[in-house]
Design a protein around this motif. Structure first.
Motif, PDB file in Angstrom:
ATOM      1  N   THR A 187       0.824  -1.205   0.000  1.00 25.80           N
ATOM      2  CA  THR A 187       0.000   0.000   0.000  1.00 25.80           C
ATOM      3  C   THR A 187       0.858   1.254   0.000  1.00 25.80           C
ATOM      4  N   ALA A 188       1.882   1.273   0.846  1.00 27.91           N
ATOM      5  CA  ALA A 188       2.747   2.449   0.923  1.00 27.91           C
ATOM      6  C   ALA A 188       3.472   2.685  -0.395  1.00 27.91           C
ATOM      7  N   LEU A 189       3.988   1.626  -1.006  1.00 27.94           N
ATOM      8  CA  LEU A 189       4.684   1.770  -2.292  1.00 27.94           C
ATOM      9  C   LEU A 189       3.732   2.276  -3.368  1.00 27.94           C
ATOM     10  N   TYR A 190       2.542   1.712  -3.403  1.00 25.91           N
ATOM     11  CA  TYR A 190       1.562   2.137  -4.412  1.00 25.91           C
ATOM     12  C   TYR A 190       1.249   3.622  -4.282  1.00 25.91           C
ATOM     13  N   ARG A 191       1.024   4.067  -3.062  1.00 27.26           N
ATOM     14  CA  ARG A 191       0.650   5.469  -2.866  1.00 27.26           C
ATOM     15  C   ARG A 191       1.825   6.409  -3.101  1.00 27.26           C
ATOM     16  N   CYS A 192       3.029   5.878  -3.096  1.00 31.00           N
ATOM     17  CA  CYS A 192       4.209   6.690  -3.436  1.00 31.00           C
ATOM     18  C   CYS A 192       4.488   6.667  -4.930  1.00 31.00           C
ATOM     19  N   GLY A 193       3.593   6.066  -5.711  1.00 32.08           N
ATOM     20  CA  GLY A 193       3.779   6.006  -7.154  1.00 32.08           C
ATOM     21  C   GLY A 193       4.691   4.892  -7.612  1.00 32.08           C
ATOM     22  N   ARG A 194       4.950   3.902  -6.747  1.00 29.31           N
ATOM     23  CA  ARG A 194       5.862   2.805  -7.078  1.00 29.31           C
ATOM     24  C   ARG A 194       5.058   1.515  -7.254  1.00 29.31           C
ATOM     25  N   ARG A 195       4.204   1.540  -8.253  1.00 24.77           N
ATOM     26  CA  ARG A 195       3.246   0.459  -8.440  1.00 24.77           C
ATOM     27  C   ARG A 195       3.913  -0.872  -8.773  1.00 24.77           C
ATOM     28  N   ALA A 196       4.896  -0.841  -9.665  1.00 27.70           N
ATOM     29  CA  ALA A 196       5.574  -2.075 -10.048  1.00 27.70           C
ATOM     30  C   ALA A 196       6.257  -2.713  -8.845  1.00 27.70           C
ATOM     31  N   GLU A 197       6.838  -1.893  -7.970  1.00 26.18           N
ATOM     32  CA  GLU A 197       7.489  -2.421  -6.774  1.00 26.18           C
ATOM     33  C   GLU A 197       6.457  -3.005  -5.812  1.00 26.18           C
ATOM     34  N   ALA A 198       5.280  -2.394  -5.758  1.00 19.62           N
ATOM     35  CA  ALA A 198       4.217  -2.927  -4.905  1.00 19.62           C
ATOM     36  C   ALA A 198       3.815  -4.326  -5.368  1.00 19.62           C
ATOM     37  N   LEU A 199       3.649  -4.500  -6.674  1.00 20.72           N
ATOM     38  CA  LEU A 199       3.305  -5.819  -7.204  1.00 20.72           C
ATOM     39  C   LEU A 199       4.456  -6.802  -7.015  1.00 20.72           C
ATOM     40  N   GLY A 200       5.692  -6.305  -7.132  1.00 20.42           N
ATOM     41  CA  GLY A 200       6.844  -7.159  -6.884  1.00 20.42           C
ATOM     42  C   GLY A 200       6.895  -7.634  -5.437  1.00 20.42           C
ATOM     43  N   THR A 201       6.456  -6.797  -4.507  1.00 21.77           N
ATOM     44  CA  THR A 201       6.395  -7.191  -3.098  1.00 21.77           C
ATOM     45  C   THR A 201       5.435  -8.351  -2.906  1.00 21.77           C
ATOM     46  N   TYR A 202       4.303  -8.304  -3.597  1.00 26.05           N
ATOM     47  CA  TYR A 202       3.352  -9.413  -3.511  1.00 26.05           C
ATOM     48  C   TYR A 202       3.979 -10.696  -4.040  1.00 26.05           C
ATOM     49  N   ASP A 203       4.660 -10.596  -5.161  1.00 25.87           N
ATOM     50  CA  ASP A 203       5.256 -11.789  -5.764  1.00 25.87           C
ATOM     51  C   ASP A 203       6.308 -12.402  -4.845  1.00 25.87           C
ATOM     52  N   ARG A 204       7.125 -11.561  -4.202  1.00 28.76           N
ATOM     53  CA  ARG A 204       8.137 -12.087  -3.279  1.00 28.76           C
ATOM     54  C   ARG A 204       7.472 -12.748  -2.077  1.00 28.76           C
ATOM     55  N   ALA A 205       6.419 -12.119  -1.543  1.00 28.17           N
ATOM     56  CA  ALA A 205       5.712 -12.699  -0.402  1.00 28.17           C
ATOM     57  C   ALA A 205       5.096 -14.045  -0.781  1.00 28.17           C
ATOM     58  N   ARG A 206       4.533 -14.114  -1.982  1.00 26.66           N
ATOM     59  CA  ARG A 206       3.914 -15.372  -2.433  1.00 26.66           C
ATOM     60  C   ARG A 206       4.952 -16.489  -2.511  1.00 26.66           C
ATOM     61  N   ARG A 207       6.126 -16.170  -3.058  1.00 30.23           N
ATOM     62  CA  ARG A 207       7.165 -17.189  -3.180  1.00 30.23           C
ATOM     63  C   ARG A 207       7.704 -17.610  -1.807  1.00 30.23           C
ATOM     64  N   LEU A 208       7.848 -16.647  -0.898  1.00 26.89           N
ATOM     65  CA  LEU A 208       8.317 -16.984   0.449  1.00 26.89           C
ATOM     66  C   LEU A 208       7.342 -17.904   1.170  1.00 26.89           C
ATOM     67  N   LEU A 209       6.049 -17.581   1.095  1.00 26.47           N
ATOM     68  CA  LEU A 209       5.047 -18.389   1.773  1.00 26.47           C
ATOM     69  C   LEU A 209       4.982 -19.794   1.183  1.00 26.47           C
ATOM     70  N   ALA A 210       5.104 -19.880  -0.146  1.00 21.15           N
ATOM     71  CA  ALA A 210       5.066 -21.190  -0.799  1.00 21.15           C
ATOM     72  C   ALA A 210       6.294 -22.016  -0.418  1.00 21.15           C
ATOM     73  N   ARG A 211       7.450 -21.359  -0.361  1.00 23.66           N
ATOM     74  CA  ARG A 211       8.694 -22.086  -0.069  1.00 23.66           C
ATOM     75  C   ARG A 211       8.776 -22.531   1.385  1.00 23.66           C
ATOM     76  N   ASP A 212       8.434 -21.637   2.308  1.00 27.89           N
ATOM     77  CA  ASP A 212       8.650 -21.926   3.726  1.00 27.89           C
ATOM     78  C   ASP A 212       7.459 -22.586   4.413  1.00 27.89           C
ATOM     79  N   LEU A 213       6.246 -22.293   3.963  1.00 24.30           N
ATOM     80  CA  LEU A 213       5.058 -22.833   4.620  1.00 24.30           C
ATOM     81  C   LEU A 213       4.203 -23.707   3.702  1.00 24.30           C
TER      82      LEU A 213
END
Length: 337
Positions: free
Chosen positions: A206-232
């Motif tokens: 949310t913070a990245l998106y509101r700072c105009g860093r939309r691609a980084e916001a979506l990249g954060t989701y992708d990293r979180a998804r991979r971490l959750l899949a790998r570790d849990l």
């Protein structure tokens, strides 16, 4: 007087501006356990277990009594004119730390967090300030250096969870107060330290998106998804997925950053959904077909948007790599490296 456990165990005598730190591990464990159970009698057996675990000395009660006597000598006497106050009292069952006019930093922390939450609905900016005041009381891991006794270990875990929940509240009210830029760096550190805590990932998006860093916001989701899949071995929960969908639905960040980005509203289950074989019913009402078409179009748009983001990031990576690869020419035509 303040007994402090949000970090290493210590006593702060504000009258003389003196900080008292127990030297030995047993003294720290004893003081820590008594502060955790302040104004409650702690049975002798529990204190023995806290200090020595499964290997108590032969005369454990006497050894504990000696440590209590040393702690009493360490504690400051009441100031001139103040009524006599025995900090550590003996009872038939054990010992009790009687706070009297003193307090603990943990109690102050809980009070400020509760106050911040009260202010959150009406004045999020003020709530953020109060929450930060409470969080600044932390000097390190709670009850640091107090050993692995049951009393201190359990309290340290509870306090740490309270700290993380207070941080989540802080970033919620900071986002509502339009303080996105000042919390982005803090959240980036937190998702590194707590990679499996989805709430911090969602707040960073949310913070990245509101700072105009939309691609980084979506990249954060992708990293979180991979971490959750790998570790849990799980997929992101509904809050994190909802944030990603909300960002996808709005291609451009709000110019002034004031309009909130809410999670995706829950969608009702599709009527006539596929059965376990994947086959669809032969007859479907016209309304269902229109809803299905709209859903497919929405998903297609999401896929196309993700492909576009991926292409843009790949092109940017290629340009930056070319500038720093030995033997390639930079924008001026000169060889780099």
């Amino acid at each position: 007087m303040e007994f402090r456990i949000l970090g290493s165990v210590q006593i702060h005598d504000e009258r003389a501006d003196v900080r008292i730190v127990p030297r030995g591990a047993k003294q720290r464990a004893l003081l820590g356990a008594l502060v955790v159970k302040a104004d409650q009698v702690v049975p002798t057996e529990r204190l023995v277990d806290e200090l020595w675990g499964e290997r108590p000395p032969a005369n454990a009660a006497n050894a504990l009594q000696a440590h209590v006597a040393r702690l009493r000598r360490l504690l400051p006497a009441p100031g001139s004119g103040a009524p006599r106050h025995e900090w550590v009292e003996t009872s038939p069952l054990g010992y009790v730390l009687s706070l009297g006019p003193a307090t603990t930093d943990a109690r102050r922390f809980h009070h400020l967090v509760a106050r911040g939450r009260e202010l959150a609905a009406s004045t999020p900016g003020r709530a953020a300030d109060v929450l930060r005041e409470g969080l600044t009381l932390w000097r390190g891991p709670a009850l640091q250096g107090c050993g692995q006794g049951a009393i201190c270990s359990a309290e340290a875990a509870l306090l740490e969870e309270s700290r993380l929940l207070a941080l989540e509240t802080l970033y919620d009210v900071s986002l509502r107060a339009d303080r996105c830029a000042e919390i982005t760096g803090e959240l980036e550190e937190l998702v590194t330290v707590h990679p499996l805590r989805e709430r911090f990932h969602e707040q960073l998006m949310t913070a990245l998106y509101r700072c105009g860093r939309r691609a980084e916001a979506l990249g954060t989701y992708d990293r979180a998804r991979r971490l959750l899949a790998r570790d849990l071995g799980i997929e992101p929960g509904p809050v994190l997925r909802g944030r990603m969908e909300a960002i996808l639905r709005r291609p451009d960040p709000v110019a002034d950053g004031t309009a909130p980005v809410g999670p995706a509203p829950p969608r009702p289950a599709a009527q006539g959904a596929a059965d376990v074989t994947g086959a669809w019913p032969a007859e479907r009402p016209e309304g269902d077909l229109r809803a299905l078409s709209a859903e497919l179009a929405r998903l297609r748009g999401h896929v196309e948007l993700l492909h576009q983001e991926q292409r843009e990031l790949s092109e940017r990576f290629a340009r930056l790599s070319a500038r720093h690869t030995p033997g390639t020419r930079d924008g001026t035509g000169r060889l780099s490296g």
